[in-house]
Design an enzyme around this catalytic site. Sequence first.
Site, short mmCIF file in Angstrom:
data_model
loop_
_atom_site.label_atom_id
_atom_site.label_comp_id
_atom_site.label_asym_id
_atom_site.label_seq_id
_atom_site.Cartn_x
_atom_site.Cartn_y
_atom_site.Cartn_z
N CYS A 383 0.84 -1.20 0.00
CA CYS A 383 0.00 0.00 0.00
C CYS A 383 0.87 1.26 0.00
O CYS A 383 1.45 1.58 -1.04
CB CYS A 383 -0.98 -0.05 1.16
SG CYS A 383 -2.43 0.95 0.86
N HIS A 526 -3.57 -4.91 0.49
CA HIS A 526 -2.98 -5.45 1.72
C HIS A 526 -3.11 -6.97 1.70
O HIS A 526 -3.99 -7.53 2.36
CB HIS A 526 -3.72 -4.91 2.95
CG HIS A 526 -3.45 -3.48 3.23
ND1 HIS A 526 -2.39 -3.08 4.01
CD2 HIS A 526 -4.09 -2.37 2.84
CE1 HIS A 526 -2.41 -1.75 4.09
NE2 HIS A 526 -3.42 -1.30 3.40
N GLU A 528 -1.62 -9.10 3.24
CA GLU A 528 -1.45 -9.72 4.56
C GLU A 528 -2.79 -10.08 5.20
O GLU A 528 -2.85 -10.98 6.04
CB GLU A 528 -0.65 -8.80 5.50
CG GLU A 528 -1.34 -7.53 5.97
CD GLU A 528 -1.13 -6.34 5.02
OE1 GLU A 528 -0.93 -6.56 3.82
OE2 GLU A 528 -1.18 -5.19 5.50
N1 GLN Z 1 -1.94 6.78 2.90
C1 GLN Z 1 -2.06 6.05 1.70
C2 GLN Z 1 -3.44 6.19 1.08
O1 GLN Z 1 -4.36 6.59 1.71
C3 GLN Z 1 -1.74 4.59 1.93
C4 GLN Z 1 -2.72 3.90 2.79
C5 GLN Z 1 -2.23 2.56 3.28
O2 GLN Z 1 -1.04 2.28 3.25
N2 GLN Z 1 -3.14 1.75 3.80
O3 GLN Z 1 -3.61 5.87 -0.07
#
Ligand code: GLN
Length: 560
Positions: A383, A526, A528
């Site tokens: 992410c 994600h 994970e």
């Molecule tokens: N801050 C970034 C976004 O909002 C990444 C978010 C994250 O890593 N879950 O896109």
Amino acid sequence: MDSHTKYVFITGGVVSSLGKGITTSSVGALLRARGYRVTAIKIDPYINVDAGTMRPYEHGEVFVTDDGAETDLDIGTYERFLDVDLARGNNVTTGQVYQAVIQKERQGAYLSQTVQVIPHVTDEIKSRIYDVGEVSQAEIVLVEVGGTVGDIESLPFLEAIRQMRFEVGRERSLYLHVTLLPYLGTSEEYKTKPTQHSVATLRGVGIQPDGLVVRSKSPVPEEARRKIALFTNVESDAVFSAYDADHVYAVPEMLEQQGLPRLLERHLGLERVTPELRVWHEAVRVLRQPDERVSIGVVGKYVAMPDAYLSLMEALKHAGIANRAQVDIDWVSAEGVADGDLDQLVAFDGILVPGGFGVRGIEGKVFAARFARERRVPYLGICLGMQVAVIEFARTVAGLDAANSTEFDPYTPHPVVDLMPEQLEVDGMGGTMRLGSWPMSVRAGTRLAEVYAPRFEAHGATPDVAGTVRERHRHRYEVNPAYVEALQAAGLVVSGMTPGMSGRGAGLVEAIELADHPYFVAVQSHPEFTSRLMRPSPPFTGFIRAAVAFRRARATAVPT
Ligand code: GLN
């Protein structure tokens, strides 16, 4: 209400953080190992509607389900132990319950009645529990009541589960109470009094536990067990000792050996079947005796609170088990990594930049990505970890000076990561990100295609797409489509895209990698969240495999 569904209620006493979530999950795992359809509900007595607005620093990770709910991290533990996908309804909070009750009141559903905690709030709680049983078609529903017995805020929930026994009957409901057995060094003995008091408090709200799970440092001595049984009115073969384990995945075995399933079988009238616990045995065996060892530097923000990255840690562990390797995680505070500061990073066999929000430590993460790219150290970006990799590549390789995400620099000349139109209109905070499970088309011939191959749901619609997978998301920003061509021209491989030509989110970058690198893979999702002991997450497995190879190569390298 299905007249066959059985309910196991798990409460906690004495102190919080007893590992009720692990206990609940282990009970679930033992039932799943016997072939039952099981689901689990976590009740959180706080007033937040969901965990999405809570600080990971205090509460640990915000877990995300397929249907896009932002939940307590226990939901993740349930999914990992039960190997099931849970949904929004599996995490019930006081906030949700009151929101629903108040909405009904405003709509006139309780016309002419005085709306009260009992029965209206308790009825709402019960109907939510029954609904989960029905929707999931589970034979057994585990219900974990968060907090500690005696807390004011959990009273309506305890009353609801008390009434449920009345409604479904004794043979379809079981109360399990988790307590603490402190050891006093001065008198060298276990003290049973807190457990006695905690059971007395539970009885005070009308619940007599059918079984106790007692947390302690080492196995509870027989004498203490008998004493607990006598003073709590729980049969002594229903008092189980959950002593500190070297690995969480050893807890199901521990409870199996003590015969906890016997209690469930006896009380709930379940057939006695031999459990299939092979994956658990194997996992614990590898965890205890790994063939390899790798050290992974996780460069993040909440490094002082590993629970903020719980699913990530478990995914690394699963990937380690799949590679017969022990994964040592080193937490590196991104704020402490200054540009050019190699010392912090040279020791690792792999570098992982996890998800995150906000500008703090961002340049340290960008540097970590650069370090991994230039030094050919295996890199996994999750992410935000993908976004910083894109920022770094844009700045250093594509020549886009001062490229950034508008999250960190709204005035950057090159907003390579930016808000998408649908996010520009959002002004609320809870549940407003790109959330839940979204498909990704994986480009043929990439590292990503290689690792995901066994998971493809659908095969490529075109020759350059190897297949499609789904992963869960929780983010607001995206790689800016306006820069994709320039980045690709500079050599960035876009290995995953949202599929389809129309609809929301079509054509967004889902994953990137570097061609001339042993393993530089980053994803917008994600993965994970869906990693399981039995099905480790492909990008993680590939990452650990590369880290093992990197370590070996380094060990055999001739010093120059
Ligand atoms: N801050 C970034 C976004 O909002 C990444 C978010 C994250 O890593 N879950 O896109």
